[in-house]
Write a protein that holds these residues in place. Structure first.
Motif, PDB file in Angstrom:
ATOM      1  N   ALA A  65       0.837  -1.196   0.000  1.00  0.00           N
ATOM      2  CA  ALA A  65       0.000   0.000   0.000  1.00  0.00           C
ATOM      3  C   ALA A  65       0.878   1.254   0.000  1.00  0.00           C
ATOM      4  CB  ALA A  65      -0.907  -0.004   1.212  1.00  0.00           C
ATOM      5  N   PHE A  66       1.973   1.174   0.734  1.00  0.00           N
ATOM      6  CA  PHE A  66       2.924   2.265   0.823  1.00  0.00           C
ATOM      7  C   PHE A  66       3.507   2.565  -0.566  1.00  0.00           C
ATOM      8  CE2 PHE A  66       7.024   3.721   3.084  1.00  0.00           C
ATOM      9  CZ  PHE A  66       6.540   5.025   3.145  1.00  0.00           C
ATOM     10  N   ALA A  67       3.902   1.477  -1.263  1.00  0.00           N
ATOM     11  CA  ALA A  67       4.441   1.634  -2.617  1.00  0.00           C
ATOM     12  C   ALA A  67       3.399   2.307  -3.516  1.00  0.00           C
ATOM     13  CB  ALA A  67       4.843   0.272  -3.181  1.00  0.00           C
ATOM     14  N   GLY A  68       2.128   1.886  -3.371  1.00  0.00           N
ATOM     15  CA  GLY A  68       1.056   2.472  -4.176  1.00  0.00           C
ATOM     16  C   GLY A  68       0.940   3.963  -3.937  1.00  0.00           C
ATOM     17  N   LEU A  69       1.001   4.362  -2.662  1.00  0.00           N
ATOM     18  CA  LEU A  69       0.866   5.784  -2.334  1.00  0.00           C
ATOM     19  C   LEU A  69       2.051   6.602  -2.843  1.00  0.00           C
ATOM     20  CD1 LEU A  69      -0.543   5.423   1.287  1.00  0.00           C
ATOM     21  CD2 LEU A  69      -1.752   6.264  -0.746  1.00  0.00           C
ATOM     22  N   ILE A  70       3.273   6.058  -2.675  1.00  0.00           N
ATOM     23  CA  ILE A  70       4.459   6.775  -3.161  1.00  0.00           C
ATOM     24  C   ILE A  70       4.364   6.989  -4.660  1.00  0.00           C
ATOM     25  CG2 ILE A  70       6.954   6.643  -3.497  1.00  0.00           C
ATOM     26  CD1 ILE A  70       7.117   4.985  -0.973  1.00  0.00           C
ATOM     27  N   PHE A  71       4.013   5.921  -5.375  1.00  0.00           N
ATOM     28  CA  PHE A  71       3.996   6.019  -6.828  1.00  0.00           C
ATOM     29  C   PHE A  71       2.835   6.872  -7.335  1.00  0.00           C
ATOM     30  CE2 PHE A  71       7.353   3.693  -9.006  1.00  0.00           C
ATOM     31  CZ  PHE A  71       8.033   3.196  -7.909  1.00  0.00           C
ATOM     32  N   ALA A  72       1.732   6.898  -6.573  1.00  0.00           N
ATOM     33  CA  ALA A  72       0.634   7.805  -6.936  1.00  0.00           C
ATOM     34  C   ALA A  72       1.168   9.240  -6.930  1.00  0.00           C
ATOM     35  CB  ALA A  72      -0.518   7.661  -5.950  1.00  0.00           C
ATOM     36  N   TRP A  73       2.002   9.514  -5.985  1.00  0.00           N
ATOM     37  CA  TRP A  73       2.644  10.837  -5.885  1.00  0.00           C
ATOM     38  C   TRP A  73       3.630  11.053  -7.044  1.00  0.00           C
ATOM     39  CZ3 TRP A  73       1.159  15.032  -3.819  1.00  0.00           C
ATOM     40  CH2 TRP A  73       2.047  16.061  -3.445  1.00  0.00           C
ATOM     41  N   PHE A  74       4.439  10.024  -7.325  1.00  0.00           N
ATOM     42  CA  PHE A  74       5.385  10.116  -8.455  1.00  0.00           C
ATOM     43  C   PHE A  74       4.663  10.453  -9.755  1.00  0.00           C
ATOM     44  CE2 PHE A  74       8.850   7.003  -6.759  1.00  0.00           C
ATOM     45  CZ  PHE A  74       9.220   7.959  -5.834  1.00  0.00           C
ATOM     46  N   PHE A  75       3.481   9.835  -9.956  1.00  0.00           N
ATOM     47  CA  PHE A  75       2.762   9.989 -11.223  1.00  0.00           C
ATOM     48  C   PHE A  75       1.769  11.153 -11.181  1.00  0.00           C
ATOM     49  CE2 PHE A  75       4.017   5.471 -11.731  1.00  0.00           C
ATOM     50  CZ  PHE A  75       4.626   5.573 -12.961  1.00  0.00           C
ATOM     51  N   HIS A  76       1.798  11.922 -10.114  1.00  0.00           N
ATOM     52  CA  HIS A  76       0.893  13.067  -9.998  1.00  0.00           C
ATOM     53  C   HIS A  76       1.116  14.014 -11.179  1.00  0.00           C
ATOM     54  CE1 HIS A  76      -1.020  16.680  -8.428  1.00  0.00           C
ATOM     55  NE2 HIS A  76      -1.643  15.900  -7.550  1.00  0.00           N
ATOM     56  N   SER A  77       0.001  14.517 -11.781  1.00  0.00           N
ATOM     57  CA  SER A  77       0.159  15.289 -13.015  1.00  0.00           C
ATOM     58  C   SER A  77       0.848  16.633 -12.784  1.00  0.00           C
ATOM     59  CB  SER A  77      -1.206  15.501 -13.674  1.00  0.00           C
ATOM     60  OG  SER A  77      -2.089  16.089 -12.742  1.00  0.00           O
ATOM     61  N   GLU A  78       0.687  17.219 -11.593  1.00  0.00           N
ATOM     62  CA  GLU A  78       1.293  18.540 -11.344  1.00  0.00           C
ATOM     63  C   GLU A  78       2.643  18.429 -10.648  1.00  0.00           C
ATOM     64  OE1 GLU A  78      -0.059  21.458 -12.322  1.00  0.00           O
ATOM     65  OE2 GLU A  78      -1.615  20.236 -13.294  1.00  0.00           O
ATOM     66  N   TYR A  79       2.689  17.631  -9.568  1.00  0.00           N
ATOM     67  CA  TYR A  79       3.867  17.637  -8.711  1.00  0.00           C
ATOM     68  C   TYR A  79       4.741  16.402  -8.862  1.00  0.00           C
ATOM     69  CZ  TYR A  79       0.393  20.701  -6.591  1.00  0.00           C
ATOM     70  OH  TYR A  79      -0.568  21.637  -6.394  1.00  0.00           O
ATOM     71  N   GLY A  80       4.336  15.455  -9.703  1.00  0.00           N
ATOM     72  CA  GLY A  80       5.044  14.179  -9.754  1.00  0.00           C
ATOM     73  C   GLY A  80       6.404  14.269 -10.438  1.00  0.00           C
ATOM     74  N   VAL A  81       7.371  13.425  -9.972  1.00  0.00           N
ATOM     75  CA  VAL A  81       8.707  13.424 -10.579  1.00  0.00           C
ATOM     76  C   VAL A  81       8.659  12.936 -12.018  1.00  0.00           C
ATOM     77  CG1 VAL A  81      10.192  13.222  -8.572  1.00  0.00           C
ATOM     78  CG2 VAL A  81       9.102  11.187  -9.494  1.00  0.00           C
ATOM     79  N   VAL A  82       7.717  12.044 -12.331  1.00  0.00           N
ATOM     80  CA  VAL A  82       7.686  11.495 -13.690  1.00  0.00           C
ATOM     81  C   VAL A  82       7.389  12.598 -14.703  1.00  0.00           C
ATOM     82  CG1 VAL A  82       6.594   9.802 -15.198  1.00  0.00           C
ATOM     83  CG2 VAL A  82       6.963   9.256 -12.789  1.00  0.00           C
ATOM     84  N   ASN A  83       6.354  13.376 -14.425  1.00  0.00           N
ATOM     85  CA  ASN A  83       6.047  14.473 -15.346  1.00  0.00           C
ATOM     86  C   ASN A  83       7.139  15.534 -15.348  1.00  0.00           C
ATOM     87  OD1 ASN A  83       3.804  13.392 -16.408  1.00  0.00           O
ATOM     88  ND2 ASN A  83       2.333  14.700 -15.315  1.00  0.00           N
ATOM     89  N   ASP A  84       7.762  15.723 -14.196  1.00  0.00           N
ATOM     90  CA  ASP A  84       8.877  16.676 -14.128  1.00  0.00           C
ATOM     91  C   ASP A  84       9.986  16.239 -15.076  1.00  0.00           C
ATOM     92  OD1 ASP A  84      10.361  18.901 -12.979  1.00  0.00           O
ATOM     93  OD2 ASP A  84      11.611  17.331 -12.080  1.00  0.00           O
ATOM     94  N   LEU A  85      10.311  14.949 -15.049  1.00  0.00           N
ATOM     95  CA  LEU A  85      11.344  14.425 -15.937  1.00  0.00           C
ATOM     96  C   LEU A  85      10.934  14.600 -17.393  1.00  0.00           C
ATOM     97  CD1 LEU A  85      12.548  11.153 -14.163  1.00  0.00           C
ATOM     98  CD2 LEU A  85      13.885  13.203 -14.671  1.00  0.00           C
ATOM     99  N   LEU A  86       9.656  14.268 -17.689  1.00  0.00           N
ATOM    100  CA  LEU A  86       9.175  14.409 -19.066  1.00  0.00           C
ATOM    101  C   LEU A  86       9.354  15.850 -19.538  1.00  0.00           C
ATOM    102  CD1 LEU A  86       5.918  12.227 -19.057  1.00  0.00           C
ATOM    103  CD2 LEU A  86       8.144  11.696 -20.073  1.00  0.00           C
TER     104      LEU A  86
END
Lengths: 352, 303
Positions: free
Chosen positions: B131-152
C-alpha cells in the motif's frame, strides 16, 4: 608450436604474494607436472596460463607469443577442470562439440572429431547421455574428450584425478600418459600427489609458497633433491633425515661417527636417506642401530619404522626378515646413496 | 526389523505395519490438524458460502441457491471487465518483473568487493509495504507535482495526466507493480544463479564462448527451475493484485484499473454480499490453481 614459457611470472592478491617471479621454459610436446602442497601457487600458475586469472607481473608465452592480454578463448589451450565442469544440461556429444560449435567448425568435421575423441577414450556408447547419468571415471573421460576435440597447442590439467577413487585414479593416470604419447601435445598438469607427478611427468616442477624449489626429470628430483623440502615431498614414504653435527671433517649422529674427512661441510648437516637404501645388517657404508617400533608389510616389501634414539627412520626391507616390534635392529646404507643438506639453509650439499 | 519391501509398497508401509502405525499417526496428527485448521477449513467454508445467497444487508438468513452466484458472475459485465484488467496486469507485470528481476539478479551476482550494499538495495522494494508503494507512486505519477512528469518536461516531452486516461492509469499501475515485485523475483533468481558453478563459465571461456553465448547456453538453461518458481509466485500474486491499484487509482478512472481482488473486496466488505463475494473468490482460487498446474506441467514436460 606448443612451447610455453613463464618470464618472472608473479601473482599477488593485495599484499599477499601467491606466485613469486617464476621462470620456466616448457618445450613443445613436453609433459610437465607442477606439484606442491596446497597454497604453493601451482593452480594459480595454471590458471594464469589459461587466462582465467590475471597476471600481476611478468609474462606468459605460448608458442613464443606473449599472451598476457589475450582472453582464454584466444590462447589455443584446452583445460580439464578438477570438478570436470561438464555442462549438465547438454549431452556428452554436445559437451564434446560445444567448443567446435562456438568456433564455427562445420558439422561433418565436428562429428568426425567427436567420434575420434570418443573412440580414443572409449566413451562412444555414452554420447547421448547427460553428465548426471555417468560415473566419475566416465565424466573424467568426457572432460578429457572435450579438451581433445579442440586440438589445442597446450593441454592444461588441474588436479584431474582428485575426485576419483584410488583404483580408477591409477587407471586413468595410465590413460593420460598413453594419450600424451599418442597426441604428442604439450601438457601442463597440476597435482598435489607426488605419485602422479613421478609417473606422468617428463619434467617435474616442485613448488612451495609460490617459488620453484626444483625442476627436473623424475629421476633427478628423486635421486638428487635440491633441498630438504623436495626430498621430503617426493617419494613415499618420505626420505629420512638425520640431524648431524660436523667437527674437524667428522660427521656425527648422536655420538655415532657416520662420515669422516669432510672438511667442506658446515657444522650442522642433515643426512638424507631413502627408505629403500637402508638394508638390515652392517658394513655397507654407514651403520645405524635402533629399536623397531612399527612393522608395515606391503607384500613386495615391508616398511619398518625404527627409533634411532630420538629420530625415527623408515626402512623398506625384505619381507622375509620379519623384524619384531621392540627388538633391536642394525641398518646400513651405502655411501653412494647418502644425500647431505646444509643444516641451516636445508640446501643440498656435495655428496660423498 | 521388517524385511525390505518393494518401493511401490513403501508409501502404505505405515498403514500396514501395525508396529509403526501408532507412531506414524502420532507424528502426522499435529500437522494434519494445523493444515486442516488454517487451510482446509477456510477454503471449505468459502466454497460453502459461495453456494448461498448470503447478503448481510438484506436482513434475511442465508439461503442455499446452488450455483446461482456463478451464473450471475458469468452474466456480470463488471466481472468480465475486472477480469480483463487483472489479465492485462498479469500479462504485463509477470514478464516485466521477470526481466527486471533477472537484470537485477545478474547485476547483484557480479563479483562486487562488498556484496551487502547491492543485496540491500535489491531488498528495499520488497520490504516496502504494498500500500505504501502504491501511495508513493501515486505521488510520483501526480500530473502537477510528480517526478515522472517533471522528468518528461525536462526532456522537452508532453507531461501526461496519468490518472485521467484508462491507458496511462493502467501503465502507471503496471510500472509500480513491476518495480515492487521485481526484487522478490531477483531474490529467487539470484539464489538460482549462485547454484551455477563458476567452473562452467571458465570451461566455456576456454571453449571459446563469449558472454552472450554463455548467458544463453549456460545461465538460462541452468536457471530454468528458478525461473519457473519465480513465475509461479509472481503469477499467483498478479492474479490477486489489490493493494497497489487500490491505493493508487482506487480502480479508476471508472473501473479501468479495478482488479478481480478489488471487486471481491467491494462485494464482500463494501456491499456485505458474502455469497457473491465468496463465489468470486472461488473463481480466483480456481484460476490460481489452473495457472500453477500449467507451470508445473511445463516443467515436467521439458525437464
Amino acid at each position: 608450436m606448443g612451447a610455453v614459457a613463464f618470464r618472472k611470472l608473479s601473482k599477488a592478491y593485495g599484499q599477499a604474494p601467491i606466485v613469486q617471479a617464476i621462470d620456466l621454459d616448457i618445450a613443445d610436446g613436453e609433459f610437465v607436472v607442477l606439484v606442491g602442497p596446497s597454497g604453493s601457487g601451482k593452480s594459480t600458475i595454471l590458471r594464469m596460463l589459461a587466462g582465467l586469472e590475471s597476471v600481476t607481473g611478468g609474462e606468459v608465452l605460448i608458442g613464443g607469443q606473449v599472451v598476457n592480454h589475450l582472453q582464454p578463448r584466444q590462447r589455443d589451450i584446452a583445460m580439464v577442470f578438477q570438478d570436470y565442469a561438464l555442462y549438465p544440461h547438454k549431452s556428452v556429444r554436445e559437451n564434446l562439440g560445444f567448443s567446435l560449435k562456438v568456433r564455427g567448425v562445420d558439422r561433418a568435421e565436428a562429428e568426425r572429431r567427436i567420434g575420434e575423441a570418443a573412440e580414443m577414450l572409449g566413451i562412444g556408447h555414452l554420447l547421448d547421455r547427460r553428465p548426471a547419468e555417468l560415473s566419475g571415471g566416465q565424466r573424467q573421460r568426457v572432460a578429457m574428450g572435450r579438451a581433445i576435440v579442440r586440438r589445442p597447442q597446450v593441454f592444461l590439467f588441474d588436479e584431474p584425478l582428485s575426485n576419483l577413487d584410488a583404483k580408477l585414479r591409477g587407471q586413468v593416470r595410465t590413460e593420460i600418459k598413453k594419450l600424451h604419447q599418442m597426441l604428442g601435445t604439450t601438457i601442463l598438469y597440476v597435482t598435489h600427489d607426488q605419485v602422479e607427478a613421478m609417473t606422468l611427468a617428463d619434467r617435474i616442477v616442485i613448488l612451495r609458497g609460490g617459488v620453484i624449489e626444483q625442476v627436473g626429470t623424475p629421476d633427478q628430483v628423486y635421486g638428487n633433491p635440491a633441498n630438504v623440502f623436495v626430498g621430503g615431498f617426493i617419494g613415499a614414504p618420505a626420505m629420512n633425515f638425520l640431524r648431524c653435527s660436523v667437527r674437524d671433517g667428522v660427521v656425527d649422529y648422536a655420538g655415532q661417527v657416520l662420515l669422516t674427512g669432510r672438511d667442506d661441510l658446515p657444522d650442522q648437516v642433515l643426512l638424507g636417506l631413502r627408505p629403500e637404501h637402508l638394508a638390515a645388517g652392517r658394513g655397507q657404508g654407514i651403520d645405524l642401530s635402533g629399536v623397531v617400533q612399527v612393522v608395515e608389510p606391503l607384500g613386495a616389501d615391508t616398511l619398518v619404522h625404527v627409533d634411532l634414539g630420538g629420530a625415527l627412520v623408515t626402512a623398506r626391507l625384505d619381507p622375509a626378515l620379519r623384524p619384531q616390534p621392540g627388538s633391536r635392529i642394525d641398518l646400513t646404507a651405502a655411501f653412494a646413496n647418502i644425500r647431505l643438506f646444509d643444516g641451516r639453509t636445508e640446501r643440498a650439499l656435495p655428496c660423498p | 526389523m521388517a524385511t525390505p519391501r518393494p518401493s511401490s509398497r513403501l508409501r502404505l508401509y505405515w498403514l500396514t505395519d501395525p508396529s509403526d502405525r501408532g507412531l506414524a499417526v502420532m507424528l502426522l496428527t499435529p500437522l494434519v490438524l494445523l493444515v486442516g485448521l488454517v487451510v482446509v477449513y477456510p477454503v471449505a467454508r468459502l466454497f460453502r458460502t459461495s453456494l448461498y445467497n448470503h447478503a448481510l444487508t438484506s436482513g434475511m438468513p442465508p439461503e442455499f441457491v446452488g450455483f446461482e452466484n456463478f451464473l450471475l458472475i458469468a452474466e456480470d459485465p463488471v466481472f468480465w471487465r475486472v477480469l480483463g484488467s487483472t489479465a492485462i496486469i498479469t500479462a504485463v507485470t509477470v514478464p516485466g518483473a521477470l526481466l527486471m528481476g533477472l537484470a537485477m539478479a545478474l547485476m547483484a551476482n557480479l563479483p562486487f568487493r562488498r556484496k551487502w550494499p547491492v543485496r540491500l538495495s535489491l531488498l528495499i522494494p520488497w520490504a516496502l509495504p504494498l500500500a505504501f508503494a502504491g501511495l508513493i507512486f501515486a505521488w510520483f505519477f501526480h500530473s502537477e507535482y510528480g517526478v515522472v512528469n517533471d522528468l518528461l518536461r525536462r526532456f522537452g516531452l508532453q507531461p501526461v495526466i496519468w490518472f485521467n486516461s484508462p491507458f496511462w492509469s493502467m501503465a502507471a499501475v503496471c510500472l509500480t507493480i513491476i518495480w515492487k515485485t521485481s526484487s522478490f523475483m531477483a531474490l529467487i533468481l539470484l539464489a538460482g544463479l549462485q547454484t551455477i558453478p563458476r567452473s562452467l563459465y571458465e570451461a566455456a571461456d576456454v571453449d571459446g564462448a563469449g558472454r552472450w553465448r554463455q548467458f544463453r547456453e549456460i545461465t538460462l538453461p541452468l536457471l530454468r527451475p528458478a525461473i519457473v518458481v519465480a513465475l509461479i509466485f509472481r503469477t499467483i500474486t498478479a492474479l490477486q493484485t489489490f493493494d497497489i491499484p487500490y491505493t493508487m487509482t482506487q480502480g479508476g478512472p471508472g473501473d479501468a484499473t479495478a482488479t478481480l481482488a478489488m471487486y471481491i473486496h467491494e462485494n464482500t466488505i463494501s456491499f456485505l454480499d458474502l455469497g457473491y463475494g465468496s463465489a468470486l473468490a472461488v473463481v480466483m482460487f480456481l484460476l490460481s490453481m489452473l495457472m500453477t498446474a500449467a507451470y508445473l506441467r511445463m516443467i515436467r514436460a521439458r525437464g
